[in-house]
Design a protein around this motif. Structure first.
Motif, PDB file in Angstrom:
ATOM      1  N   VAL A  96       0.844  -1.198   0.000  1.00 36.20           N
ATOM      2  CA  VAL A  96       0.000   0.000   0.000  1.00 36.20           C
ATOM      3  C   VAL A  96       0.876   1.243   0.000  1.00 36.20           C
ATOM      4  N   LEU A  97       0.521   2.210  -0.853  1.00 42.10           N
ATOM      5  CA  LEU A  97       1.149   3.530  -0.862  1.00 42.10           C
ATOM      6  C   LEU A  97       0.062   4.537  -0.513  1.00 42.10           C
ATOM      7  N   SER A  98       0.227   5.224   0.618  1.00 46.03           N
ATOM      8  CA  SER A  98      -0.873   5.994   1.190  1.00 46.03           C
ATOM      9  C   SER A  98      -0.393   7.345   1.680  1.00 46.03           C
ATOM     10  N   HIS A  99      -1.355   8.281   1.879  1.00 45.00           N
ATOM     11  CA  HIS A  99      -1.015   9.568   2.501  1.00 45.00           C
ATOM     12  C   HIS A  99      -2.074   9.937   3.537  1.00 45.00           C
ATOM     13  N   ALA A 100      -2.298   9.006   4.464  1.00 43.62           N
ATOM     14  CA  ALA A 100      -3.238   9.213   5.572  1.00 43.62           C
ATOM     15  C   ALA A 100      -2.558   8.764   6.864  1.00 43.62           C
ATOM     16  N   PRO A 101      -1.627   9.575   7.397  1.00 47.94           N
ATOM     17  CA  PRO A 101      -0.769   9.121   8.499  1.00 47.94           C
ATOM     18  C   PRO A 101      -1.506   8.583   9.716  1.00 47.94           C
ATOM     19  N   GLU A 102      -2.573   9.242  10.159  1.00 51.64           N
ATOM     20  CA  GLU A 102      -3.257   8.784  11.364  1.00 51.64           C
ATOM     21  C   GLU A 102      -3.861   7.400  11.163  1.00 51.64           C
ATOM     22  N   SER A 103      -4.510   7.182  10.037  1.00 53.42           N
ATOM     23  CA  SER A 103      -5.098   5.871   9.752  1.00 53.42           C
ATOM     24  C   SER A 103      -4.022   4.809   9.596  1.00 53.42           C
ATOM     25  N   GLU A 104      -2.907   5.179   8.971  1.00 60.12           N
ATOM     26  CA  GLU A 104      -1.806   4.228   8.793  1.00 60.12           C
ATOM     27  C   GLU A 104      -1.270   3.770  10.145  1.00 60.12           C
ATOM     28  N   ARG A 105      -1.007   4.711  11.032  1.00 60.29           N
ATOM     29  CA  ARG A 105      -0.441   4.361  12.337  1.00 60.29           C
ATOM     30  C   ARG A 105      -1.376   3.445  13.118  1.00 60.29           C
ATOM     31  N   ALA A 106      -2.674   3.710  13.048  1.00 61.19           N
ATOM     32  CA  ALA A 106      -3.640   2.880  13.770  1.00 61.19           C
ATOM     33  C   ALA A 106      -3.599   1.440  13.269  1.00 61.19           C
ATOM     34  N   LEU A 107      -3.467   1.245  11.966  1.00 61.56           N
ATOM     35  CA  LEU A 107      -3.451  -0.109  11.413  1.00 61.56           C
ATOM     36  C   LEU A 107      -2.117  -0.812  11.679  1.00 61.56           C
ATOM     37  N   VAL A 108      -1.026  -0.054  11.701  1.00 60.49           N
ATOM     38  CA  VAL A 108       0.257  -0.640  12.067  1.00 60.49           C
ATOM     39  C   VAL A 108       0.212  -1.089  13.525  1.00 60.49           C
ATOM     40  N   ARG A 117       7.186   2.819   5.874  1.00 60.36           N
ATOM     41  CA  ARG A 117       8.377   3.627   5.605  1.00 60.36           C
ATOM     42  C   ARG A 117       8.018   4.922   4.877  1.00 60.36           C
ATOM     43  N   LEU A 118       8.686   5.971   5.263  1.00 61.89           N
ATOM     44  CA  LEU A 118       8.508   7.283   4.661  1.00 61.89           C
ATOM     45  C   LEU A 118       9.072   7.278   3.243  1.00 61.89           C
ATOM     46  N   VAL A 119       8.296   7.797   2.287  1.00 57.74           N
ATOM     47  CA  VAL A 119       8.716   7.808   0.891  1.00 57.74           C
ATOM     48  C   VAL A 119       8.952   9.224   0.387  1.00 57.74           C
ATOM     49  N   MET A 120       7.976  10.136   0.600  1.00 62.45           N
ATOM     50  CA  MET A 120       8.059  11.454  -0.033  1.00 62.45           C
ATOM     51  C   MET A 120       6.977  12.350   0.550  1.00 62.45           C
ATOM     52  N   HIS A 121       7.007  13.615   0.161  1.00 56.84           N
ATOM     53  CA  HIS A 121       5.927  14.520   0.540  1.00 56.84           C
ATOM     54  C   HIS A 121       5.734  15.562  -0.558  1.00 56.84           C
ATOM     55  N   TYR A 235       0.752  20.270   4.758  1.00 56.08           N
ATOM     56  CA  TYR A 235       1.823  19.304   4.481  1.00 56.08           C
ATOM     57  C   TYR A 235       1.208  17.946   4.165  1.00 56.08           C
ATOM     58  N   ASN A 236       1.731  17.259   3.142  1.00 49.96           N
ATOM     59  CA  ASN A 236       1.126  16.027   2.636  1.00 49.96           C
ATOM     60  C   ASN A 236       2.197  14.956   2.474  1.00 49.96           C
ATOM     61  N   VAL A 237       2.186  13.941   3.344  1.00 51.21           N
ATOM     62  CA  VAL A 237       3.276  12.969   3.402  1.00 51.21           C
ATOM     63  C   VAL A 237       2.786  11.581   2.981  1.00 51.21           C
ATOM     64  N   TYR A 238       3.667  10.846   2.280  1.00 51.24           N
ATOM     65  CA  TYR A 238       3.341   9.522   1.739  1.00 51.24           C
ATOM     66  C   TYR A 238       4.224   8.448   2.379  1.00 51.24           C
ATOM     67  N   ALA A 289      13.046   9.432   1.997  1.00 55.55           N
ATOM     68  CA  ALA A 289      13.391   8.126   2.588  1.00 55.55           C
ATOM     69  C   ALA A 289      14.550   8.193   3.556  1.00 55.55           C
ATOM     70  N   THR A 290      15.443   9.159   3.385  1.00 48.93           N
ATOM     71  CA  THR A 290      16.621   9.242   4.266  1.00 48.93           C
ATOM     72  C   THR A 290      16.374  10.159   5.468  1.00 48.93           C
ATOM     73  N   LYS A 291      15.168  10.724   5.565  1.00 49.99           N
ATOM     74  CA  LYS A 291      14.894  11.692   6.629  1.00 49.99           C
ATOM     75  C   LYS A 291      14.188  11.033   7.824  1.00 49.99           C
ATOM     76  N   PRO A 292      14.291  11.636   9.008  1.00 49.55           N
ATOM     77  CA  PRO A 292      13.555  11.109  10.163  1.00 49.55           C
ATOM     78  C   PRO A 292      12.048  11.179   9.890  1.00 49.55           C
ATOM     79  N   ASP A 293      11.341  10.155  10.324  1.00 54.89           N
ATOM     80  CA  ASP A 293       9.901  10.104  10.111  1.00 54.89           C
ATOM     81  C   ASP A 293       9.170  10.591  11.361  1.00 54.89           C
ATOM     82  N   ARG A 294       8.605  11.783  11.292  1.00 56.07           N
ATOM     83  CA  ARG A 294       7.854  12.336  12.420  1.00 56.07           C
ATOM     84  C   ARG A 294       6.351  12.185  12.214  1.00 56.07           C
ATOM     85  N   TRP A 295       5.993  11.406  11.185  1.00 49.50           N
ATOM     86  CA  TRP A 295       4.589  11.261  10.847  1.00 49.50           C
ATOM     87  C   TRP A 295       4.105   9.826  11.062  1.00 49.50           C
TER      88      TRP A 295
END
Length: 295
Positions: A96-108, A117-121, A235-238, A289-295
């Motif tokens: 899955v490639l997504s840009h819904a951080p709150e929903s992603e974290r809940a499912l993880v 993993r952080l891909v881009m924004h 801000y929109n993160v994937y 991908a090389t940056k810290p993921d705060r999302w």
């Protein structure tokens, strides 16, 4: 009549040989399949992804490279992020490639995904008719812009599809202290992807929230102007998410992992950084991908 000793011995040997053959056949059925053989049996990877990556053209740029390098074929199912994540939860996709951080974290956290993993924004923007009847132009405050849209009952087209864009829109309405009316009147739900939503907003001379990449890719097809940008709330993160095979035993684990690894690989991140630059003078997505993921 009793069988002779020689005949009994031959019969026992024959039965033992048959039993050995059955055991060998059974062992072949239950033995683990080597990764190479698994890939050969499942040459396809089902990617559940947000419509913005498709509508902006990014997938058209990346997928041929992945398919040539890996030997996999990618089947894209482009839907809202909420639907893409649900496909992953059910095991109907392989990655899955997504840009819904709150929903992603809940499912993880619930164990449906084993790696995120952080891909881009990029960012969201508010677009609308060039005449701007609600008077949004010149502001960088997304919450104030949404308040003004409600106060003036300016026609607004919502994705209305549980996508990452829709979730961000609803968060902005909440921060603005506004409860949009049910679809109808000045508030309209398209129930479609970003490209189709931009088209509908254009037809209705309405405002909408869009990711910047899709808006730029569609800018020549619609008469919508970019009115509000630059707010940190936009801000929109994937992220790319790998499924937990314990919850979805039929998925292509190796293929999903291969695609996730591909997205964060340095060569792919360099392609993401260049995507759109020749046409728009700027990258449509910033690699992370090389940056810290705060999302």
């Amino acid at each position: 009549m009793l069988s002779s000793p020689g005949r009994n011995g031959a019969l026992v040997s024959w039965r033992l040989a048959c039993g050995a053959r059955r055991l060998a056949a059974l062992a072949a059925l239950v033995a683990p399949v080597a990764p190479g053989r698994l890939a050969a049996q499942r040459p396809d990877v089902i990617l559940a992804t947000t419509t913005s990556t498709r509508d902006a053209g990014l997938l058209d740029s990346l997928l041929p490279v992945f398919e040539q390098e890996s030997g996999y074929r990618v089947k894209v199912v482009a839907v809202g992020s909420g639907q893409a994540l649900e496909m992953g939860r059910r095991g109907d996709g392989d990655v899955v490639l997504s840009h819904a951080p709150e929903s992603e974290r809940a499912l993880v956290d619930s164990g449906y995904f084993v790696r995120r993993r952080l891909v881009m924004h990029n960012d969201f923007v508010i677009v609308g008719p060039a005449g701007d009847p609600a008077g949004l132009r010149g502001t960088s405050d997304a919450v104030a812009a949404f308040q003004r849209l409600a106060q003036r009952a300016a026609t607004f087209v919502s994705r209305g599809d549980r996508s990452g864009t829709h979730q961000r829109e609803l968060a902005l309405w909440r921060k603005a202290g506004v409860t949009p009316p049910s679809s109808g009147g000045w508030y309209v739900e398209s129930g479609q992807g970003m490209g189709a939503t931009l088209q509908l907003a254009d037809e209705k001379h309405a405002y909408t929230l869009s990711d910047r990449a899709t808006y730029l890719a569609w800018r020549d097809k619609v008469q919508l102007a970019l009115l509000v940008e630059g707010d940190p709330l936009l801000y929109n993160v994937y992220h790319v998410l790998e499924l937990n095979p314990k919850n979805a035993p039929r998925i292509n684990v190796a293929g999903g992992r291969a695609f996730a690894d591909f997205l964060v690989a340095p060569a792919t991140q360099a392609r993401i950084a260049e995507f759109g630059r020749a046409r728009f003078g700027r990258s449509l997505f910033e690699p992370d991908a090389t940056k810290p993921d705060r999302w």
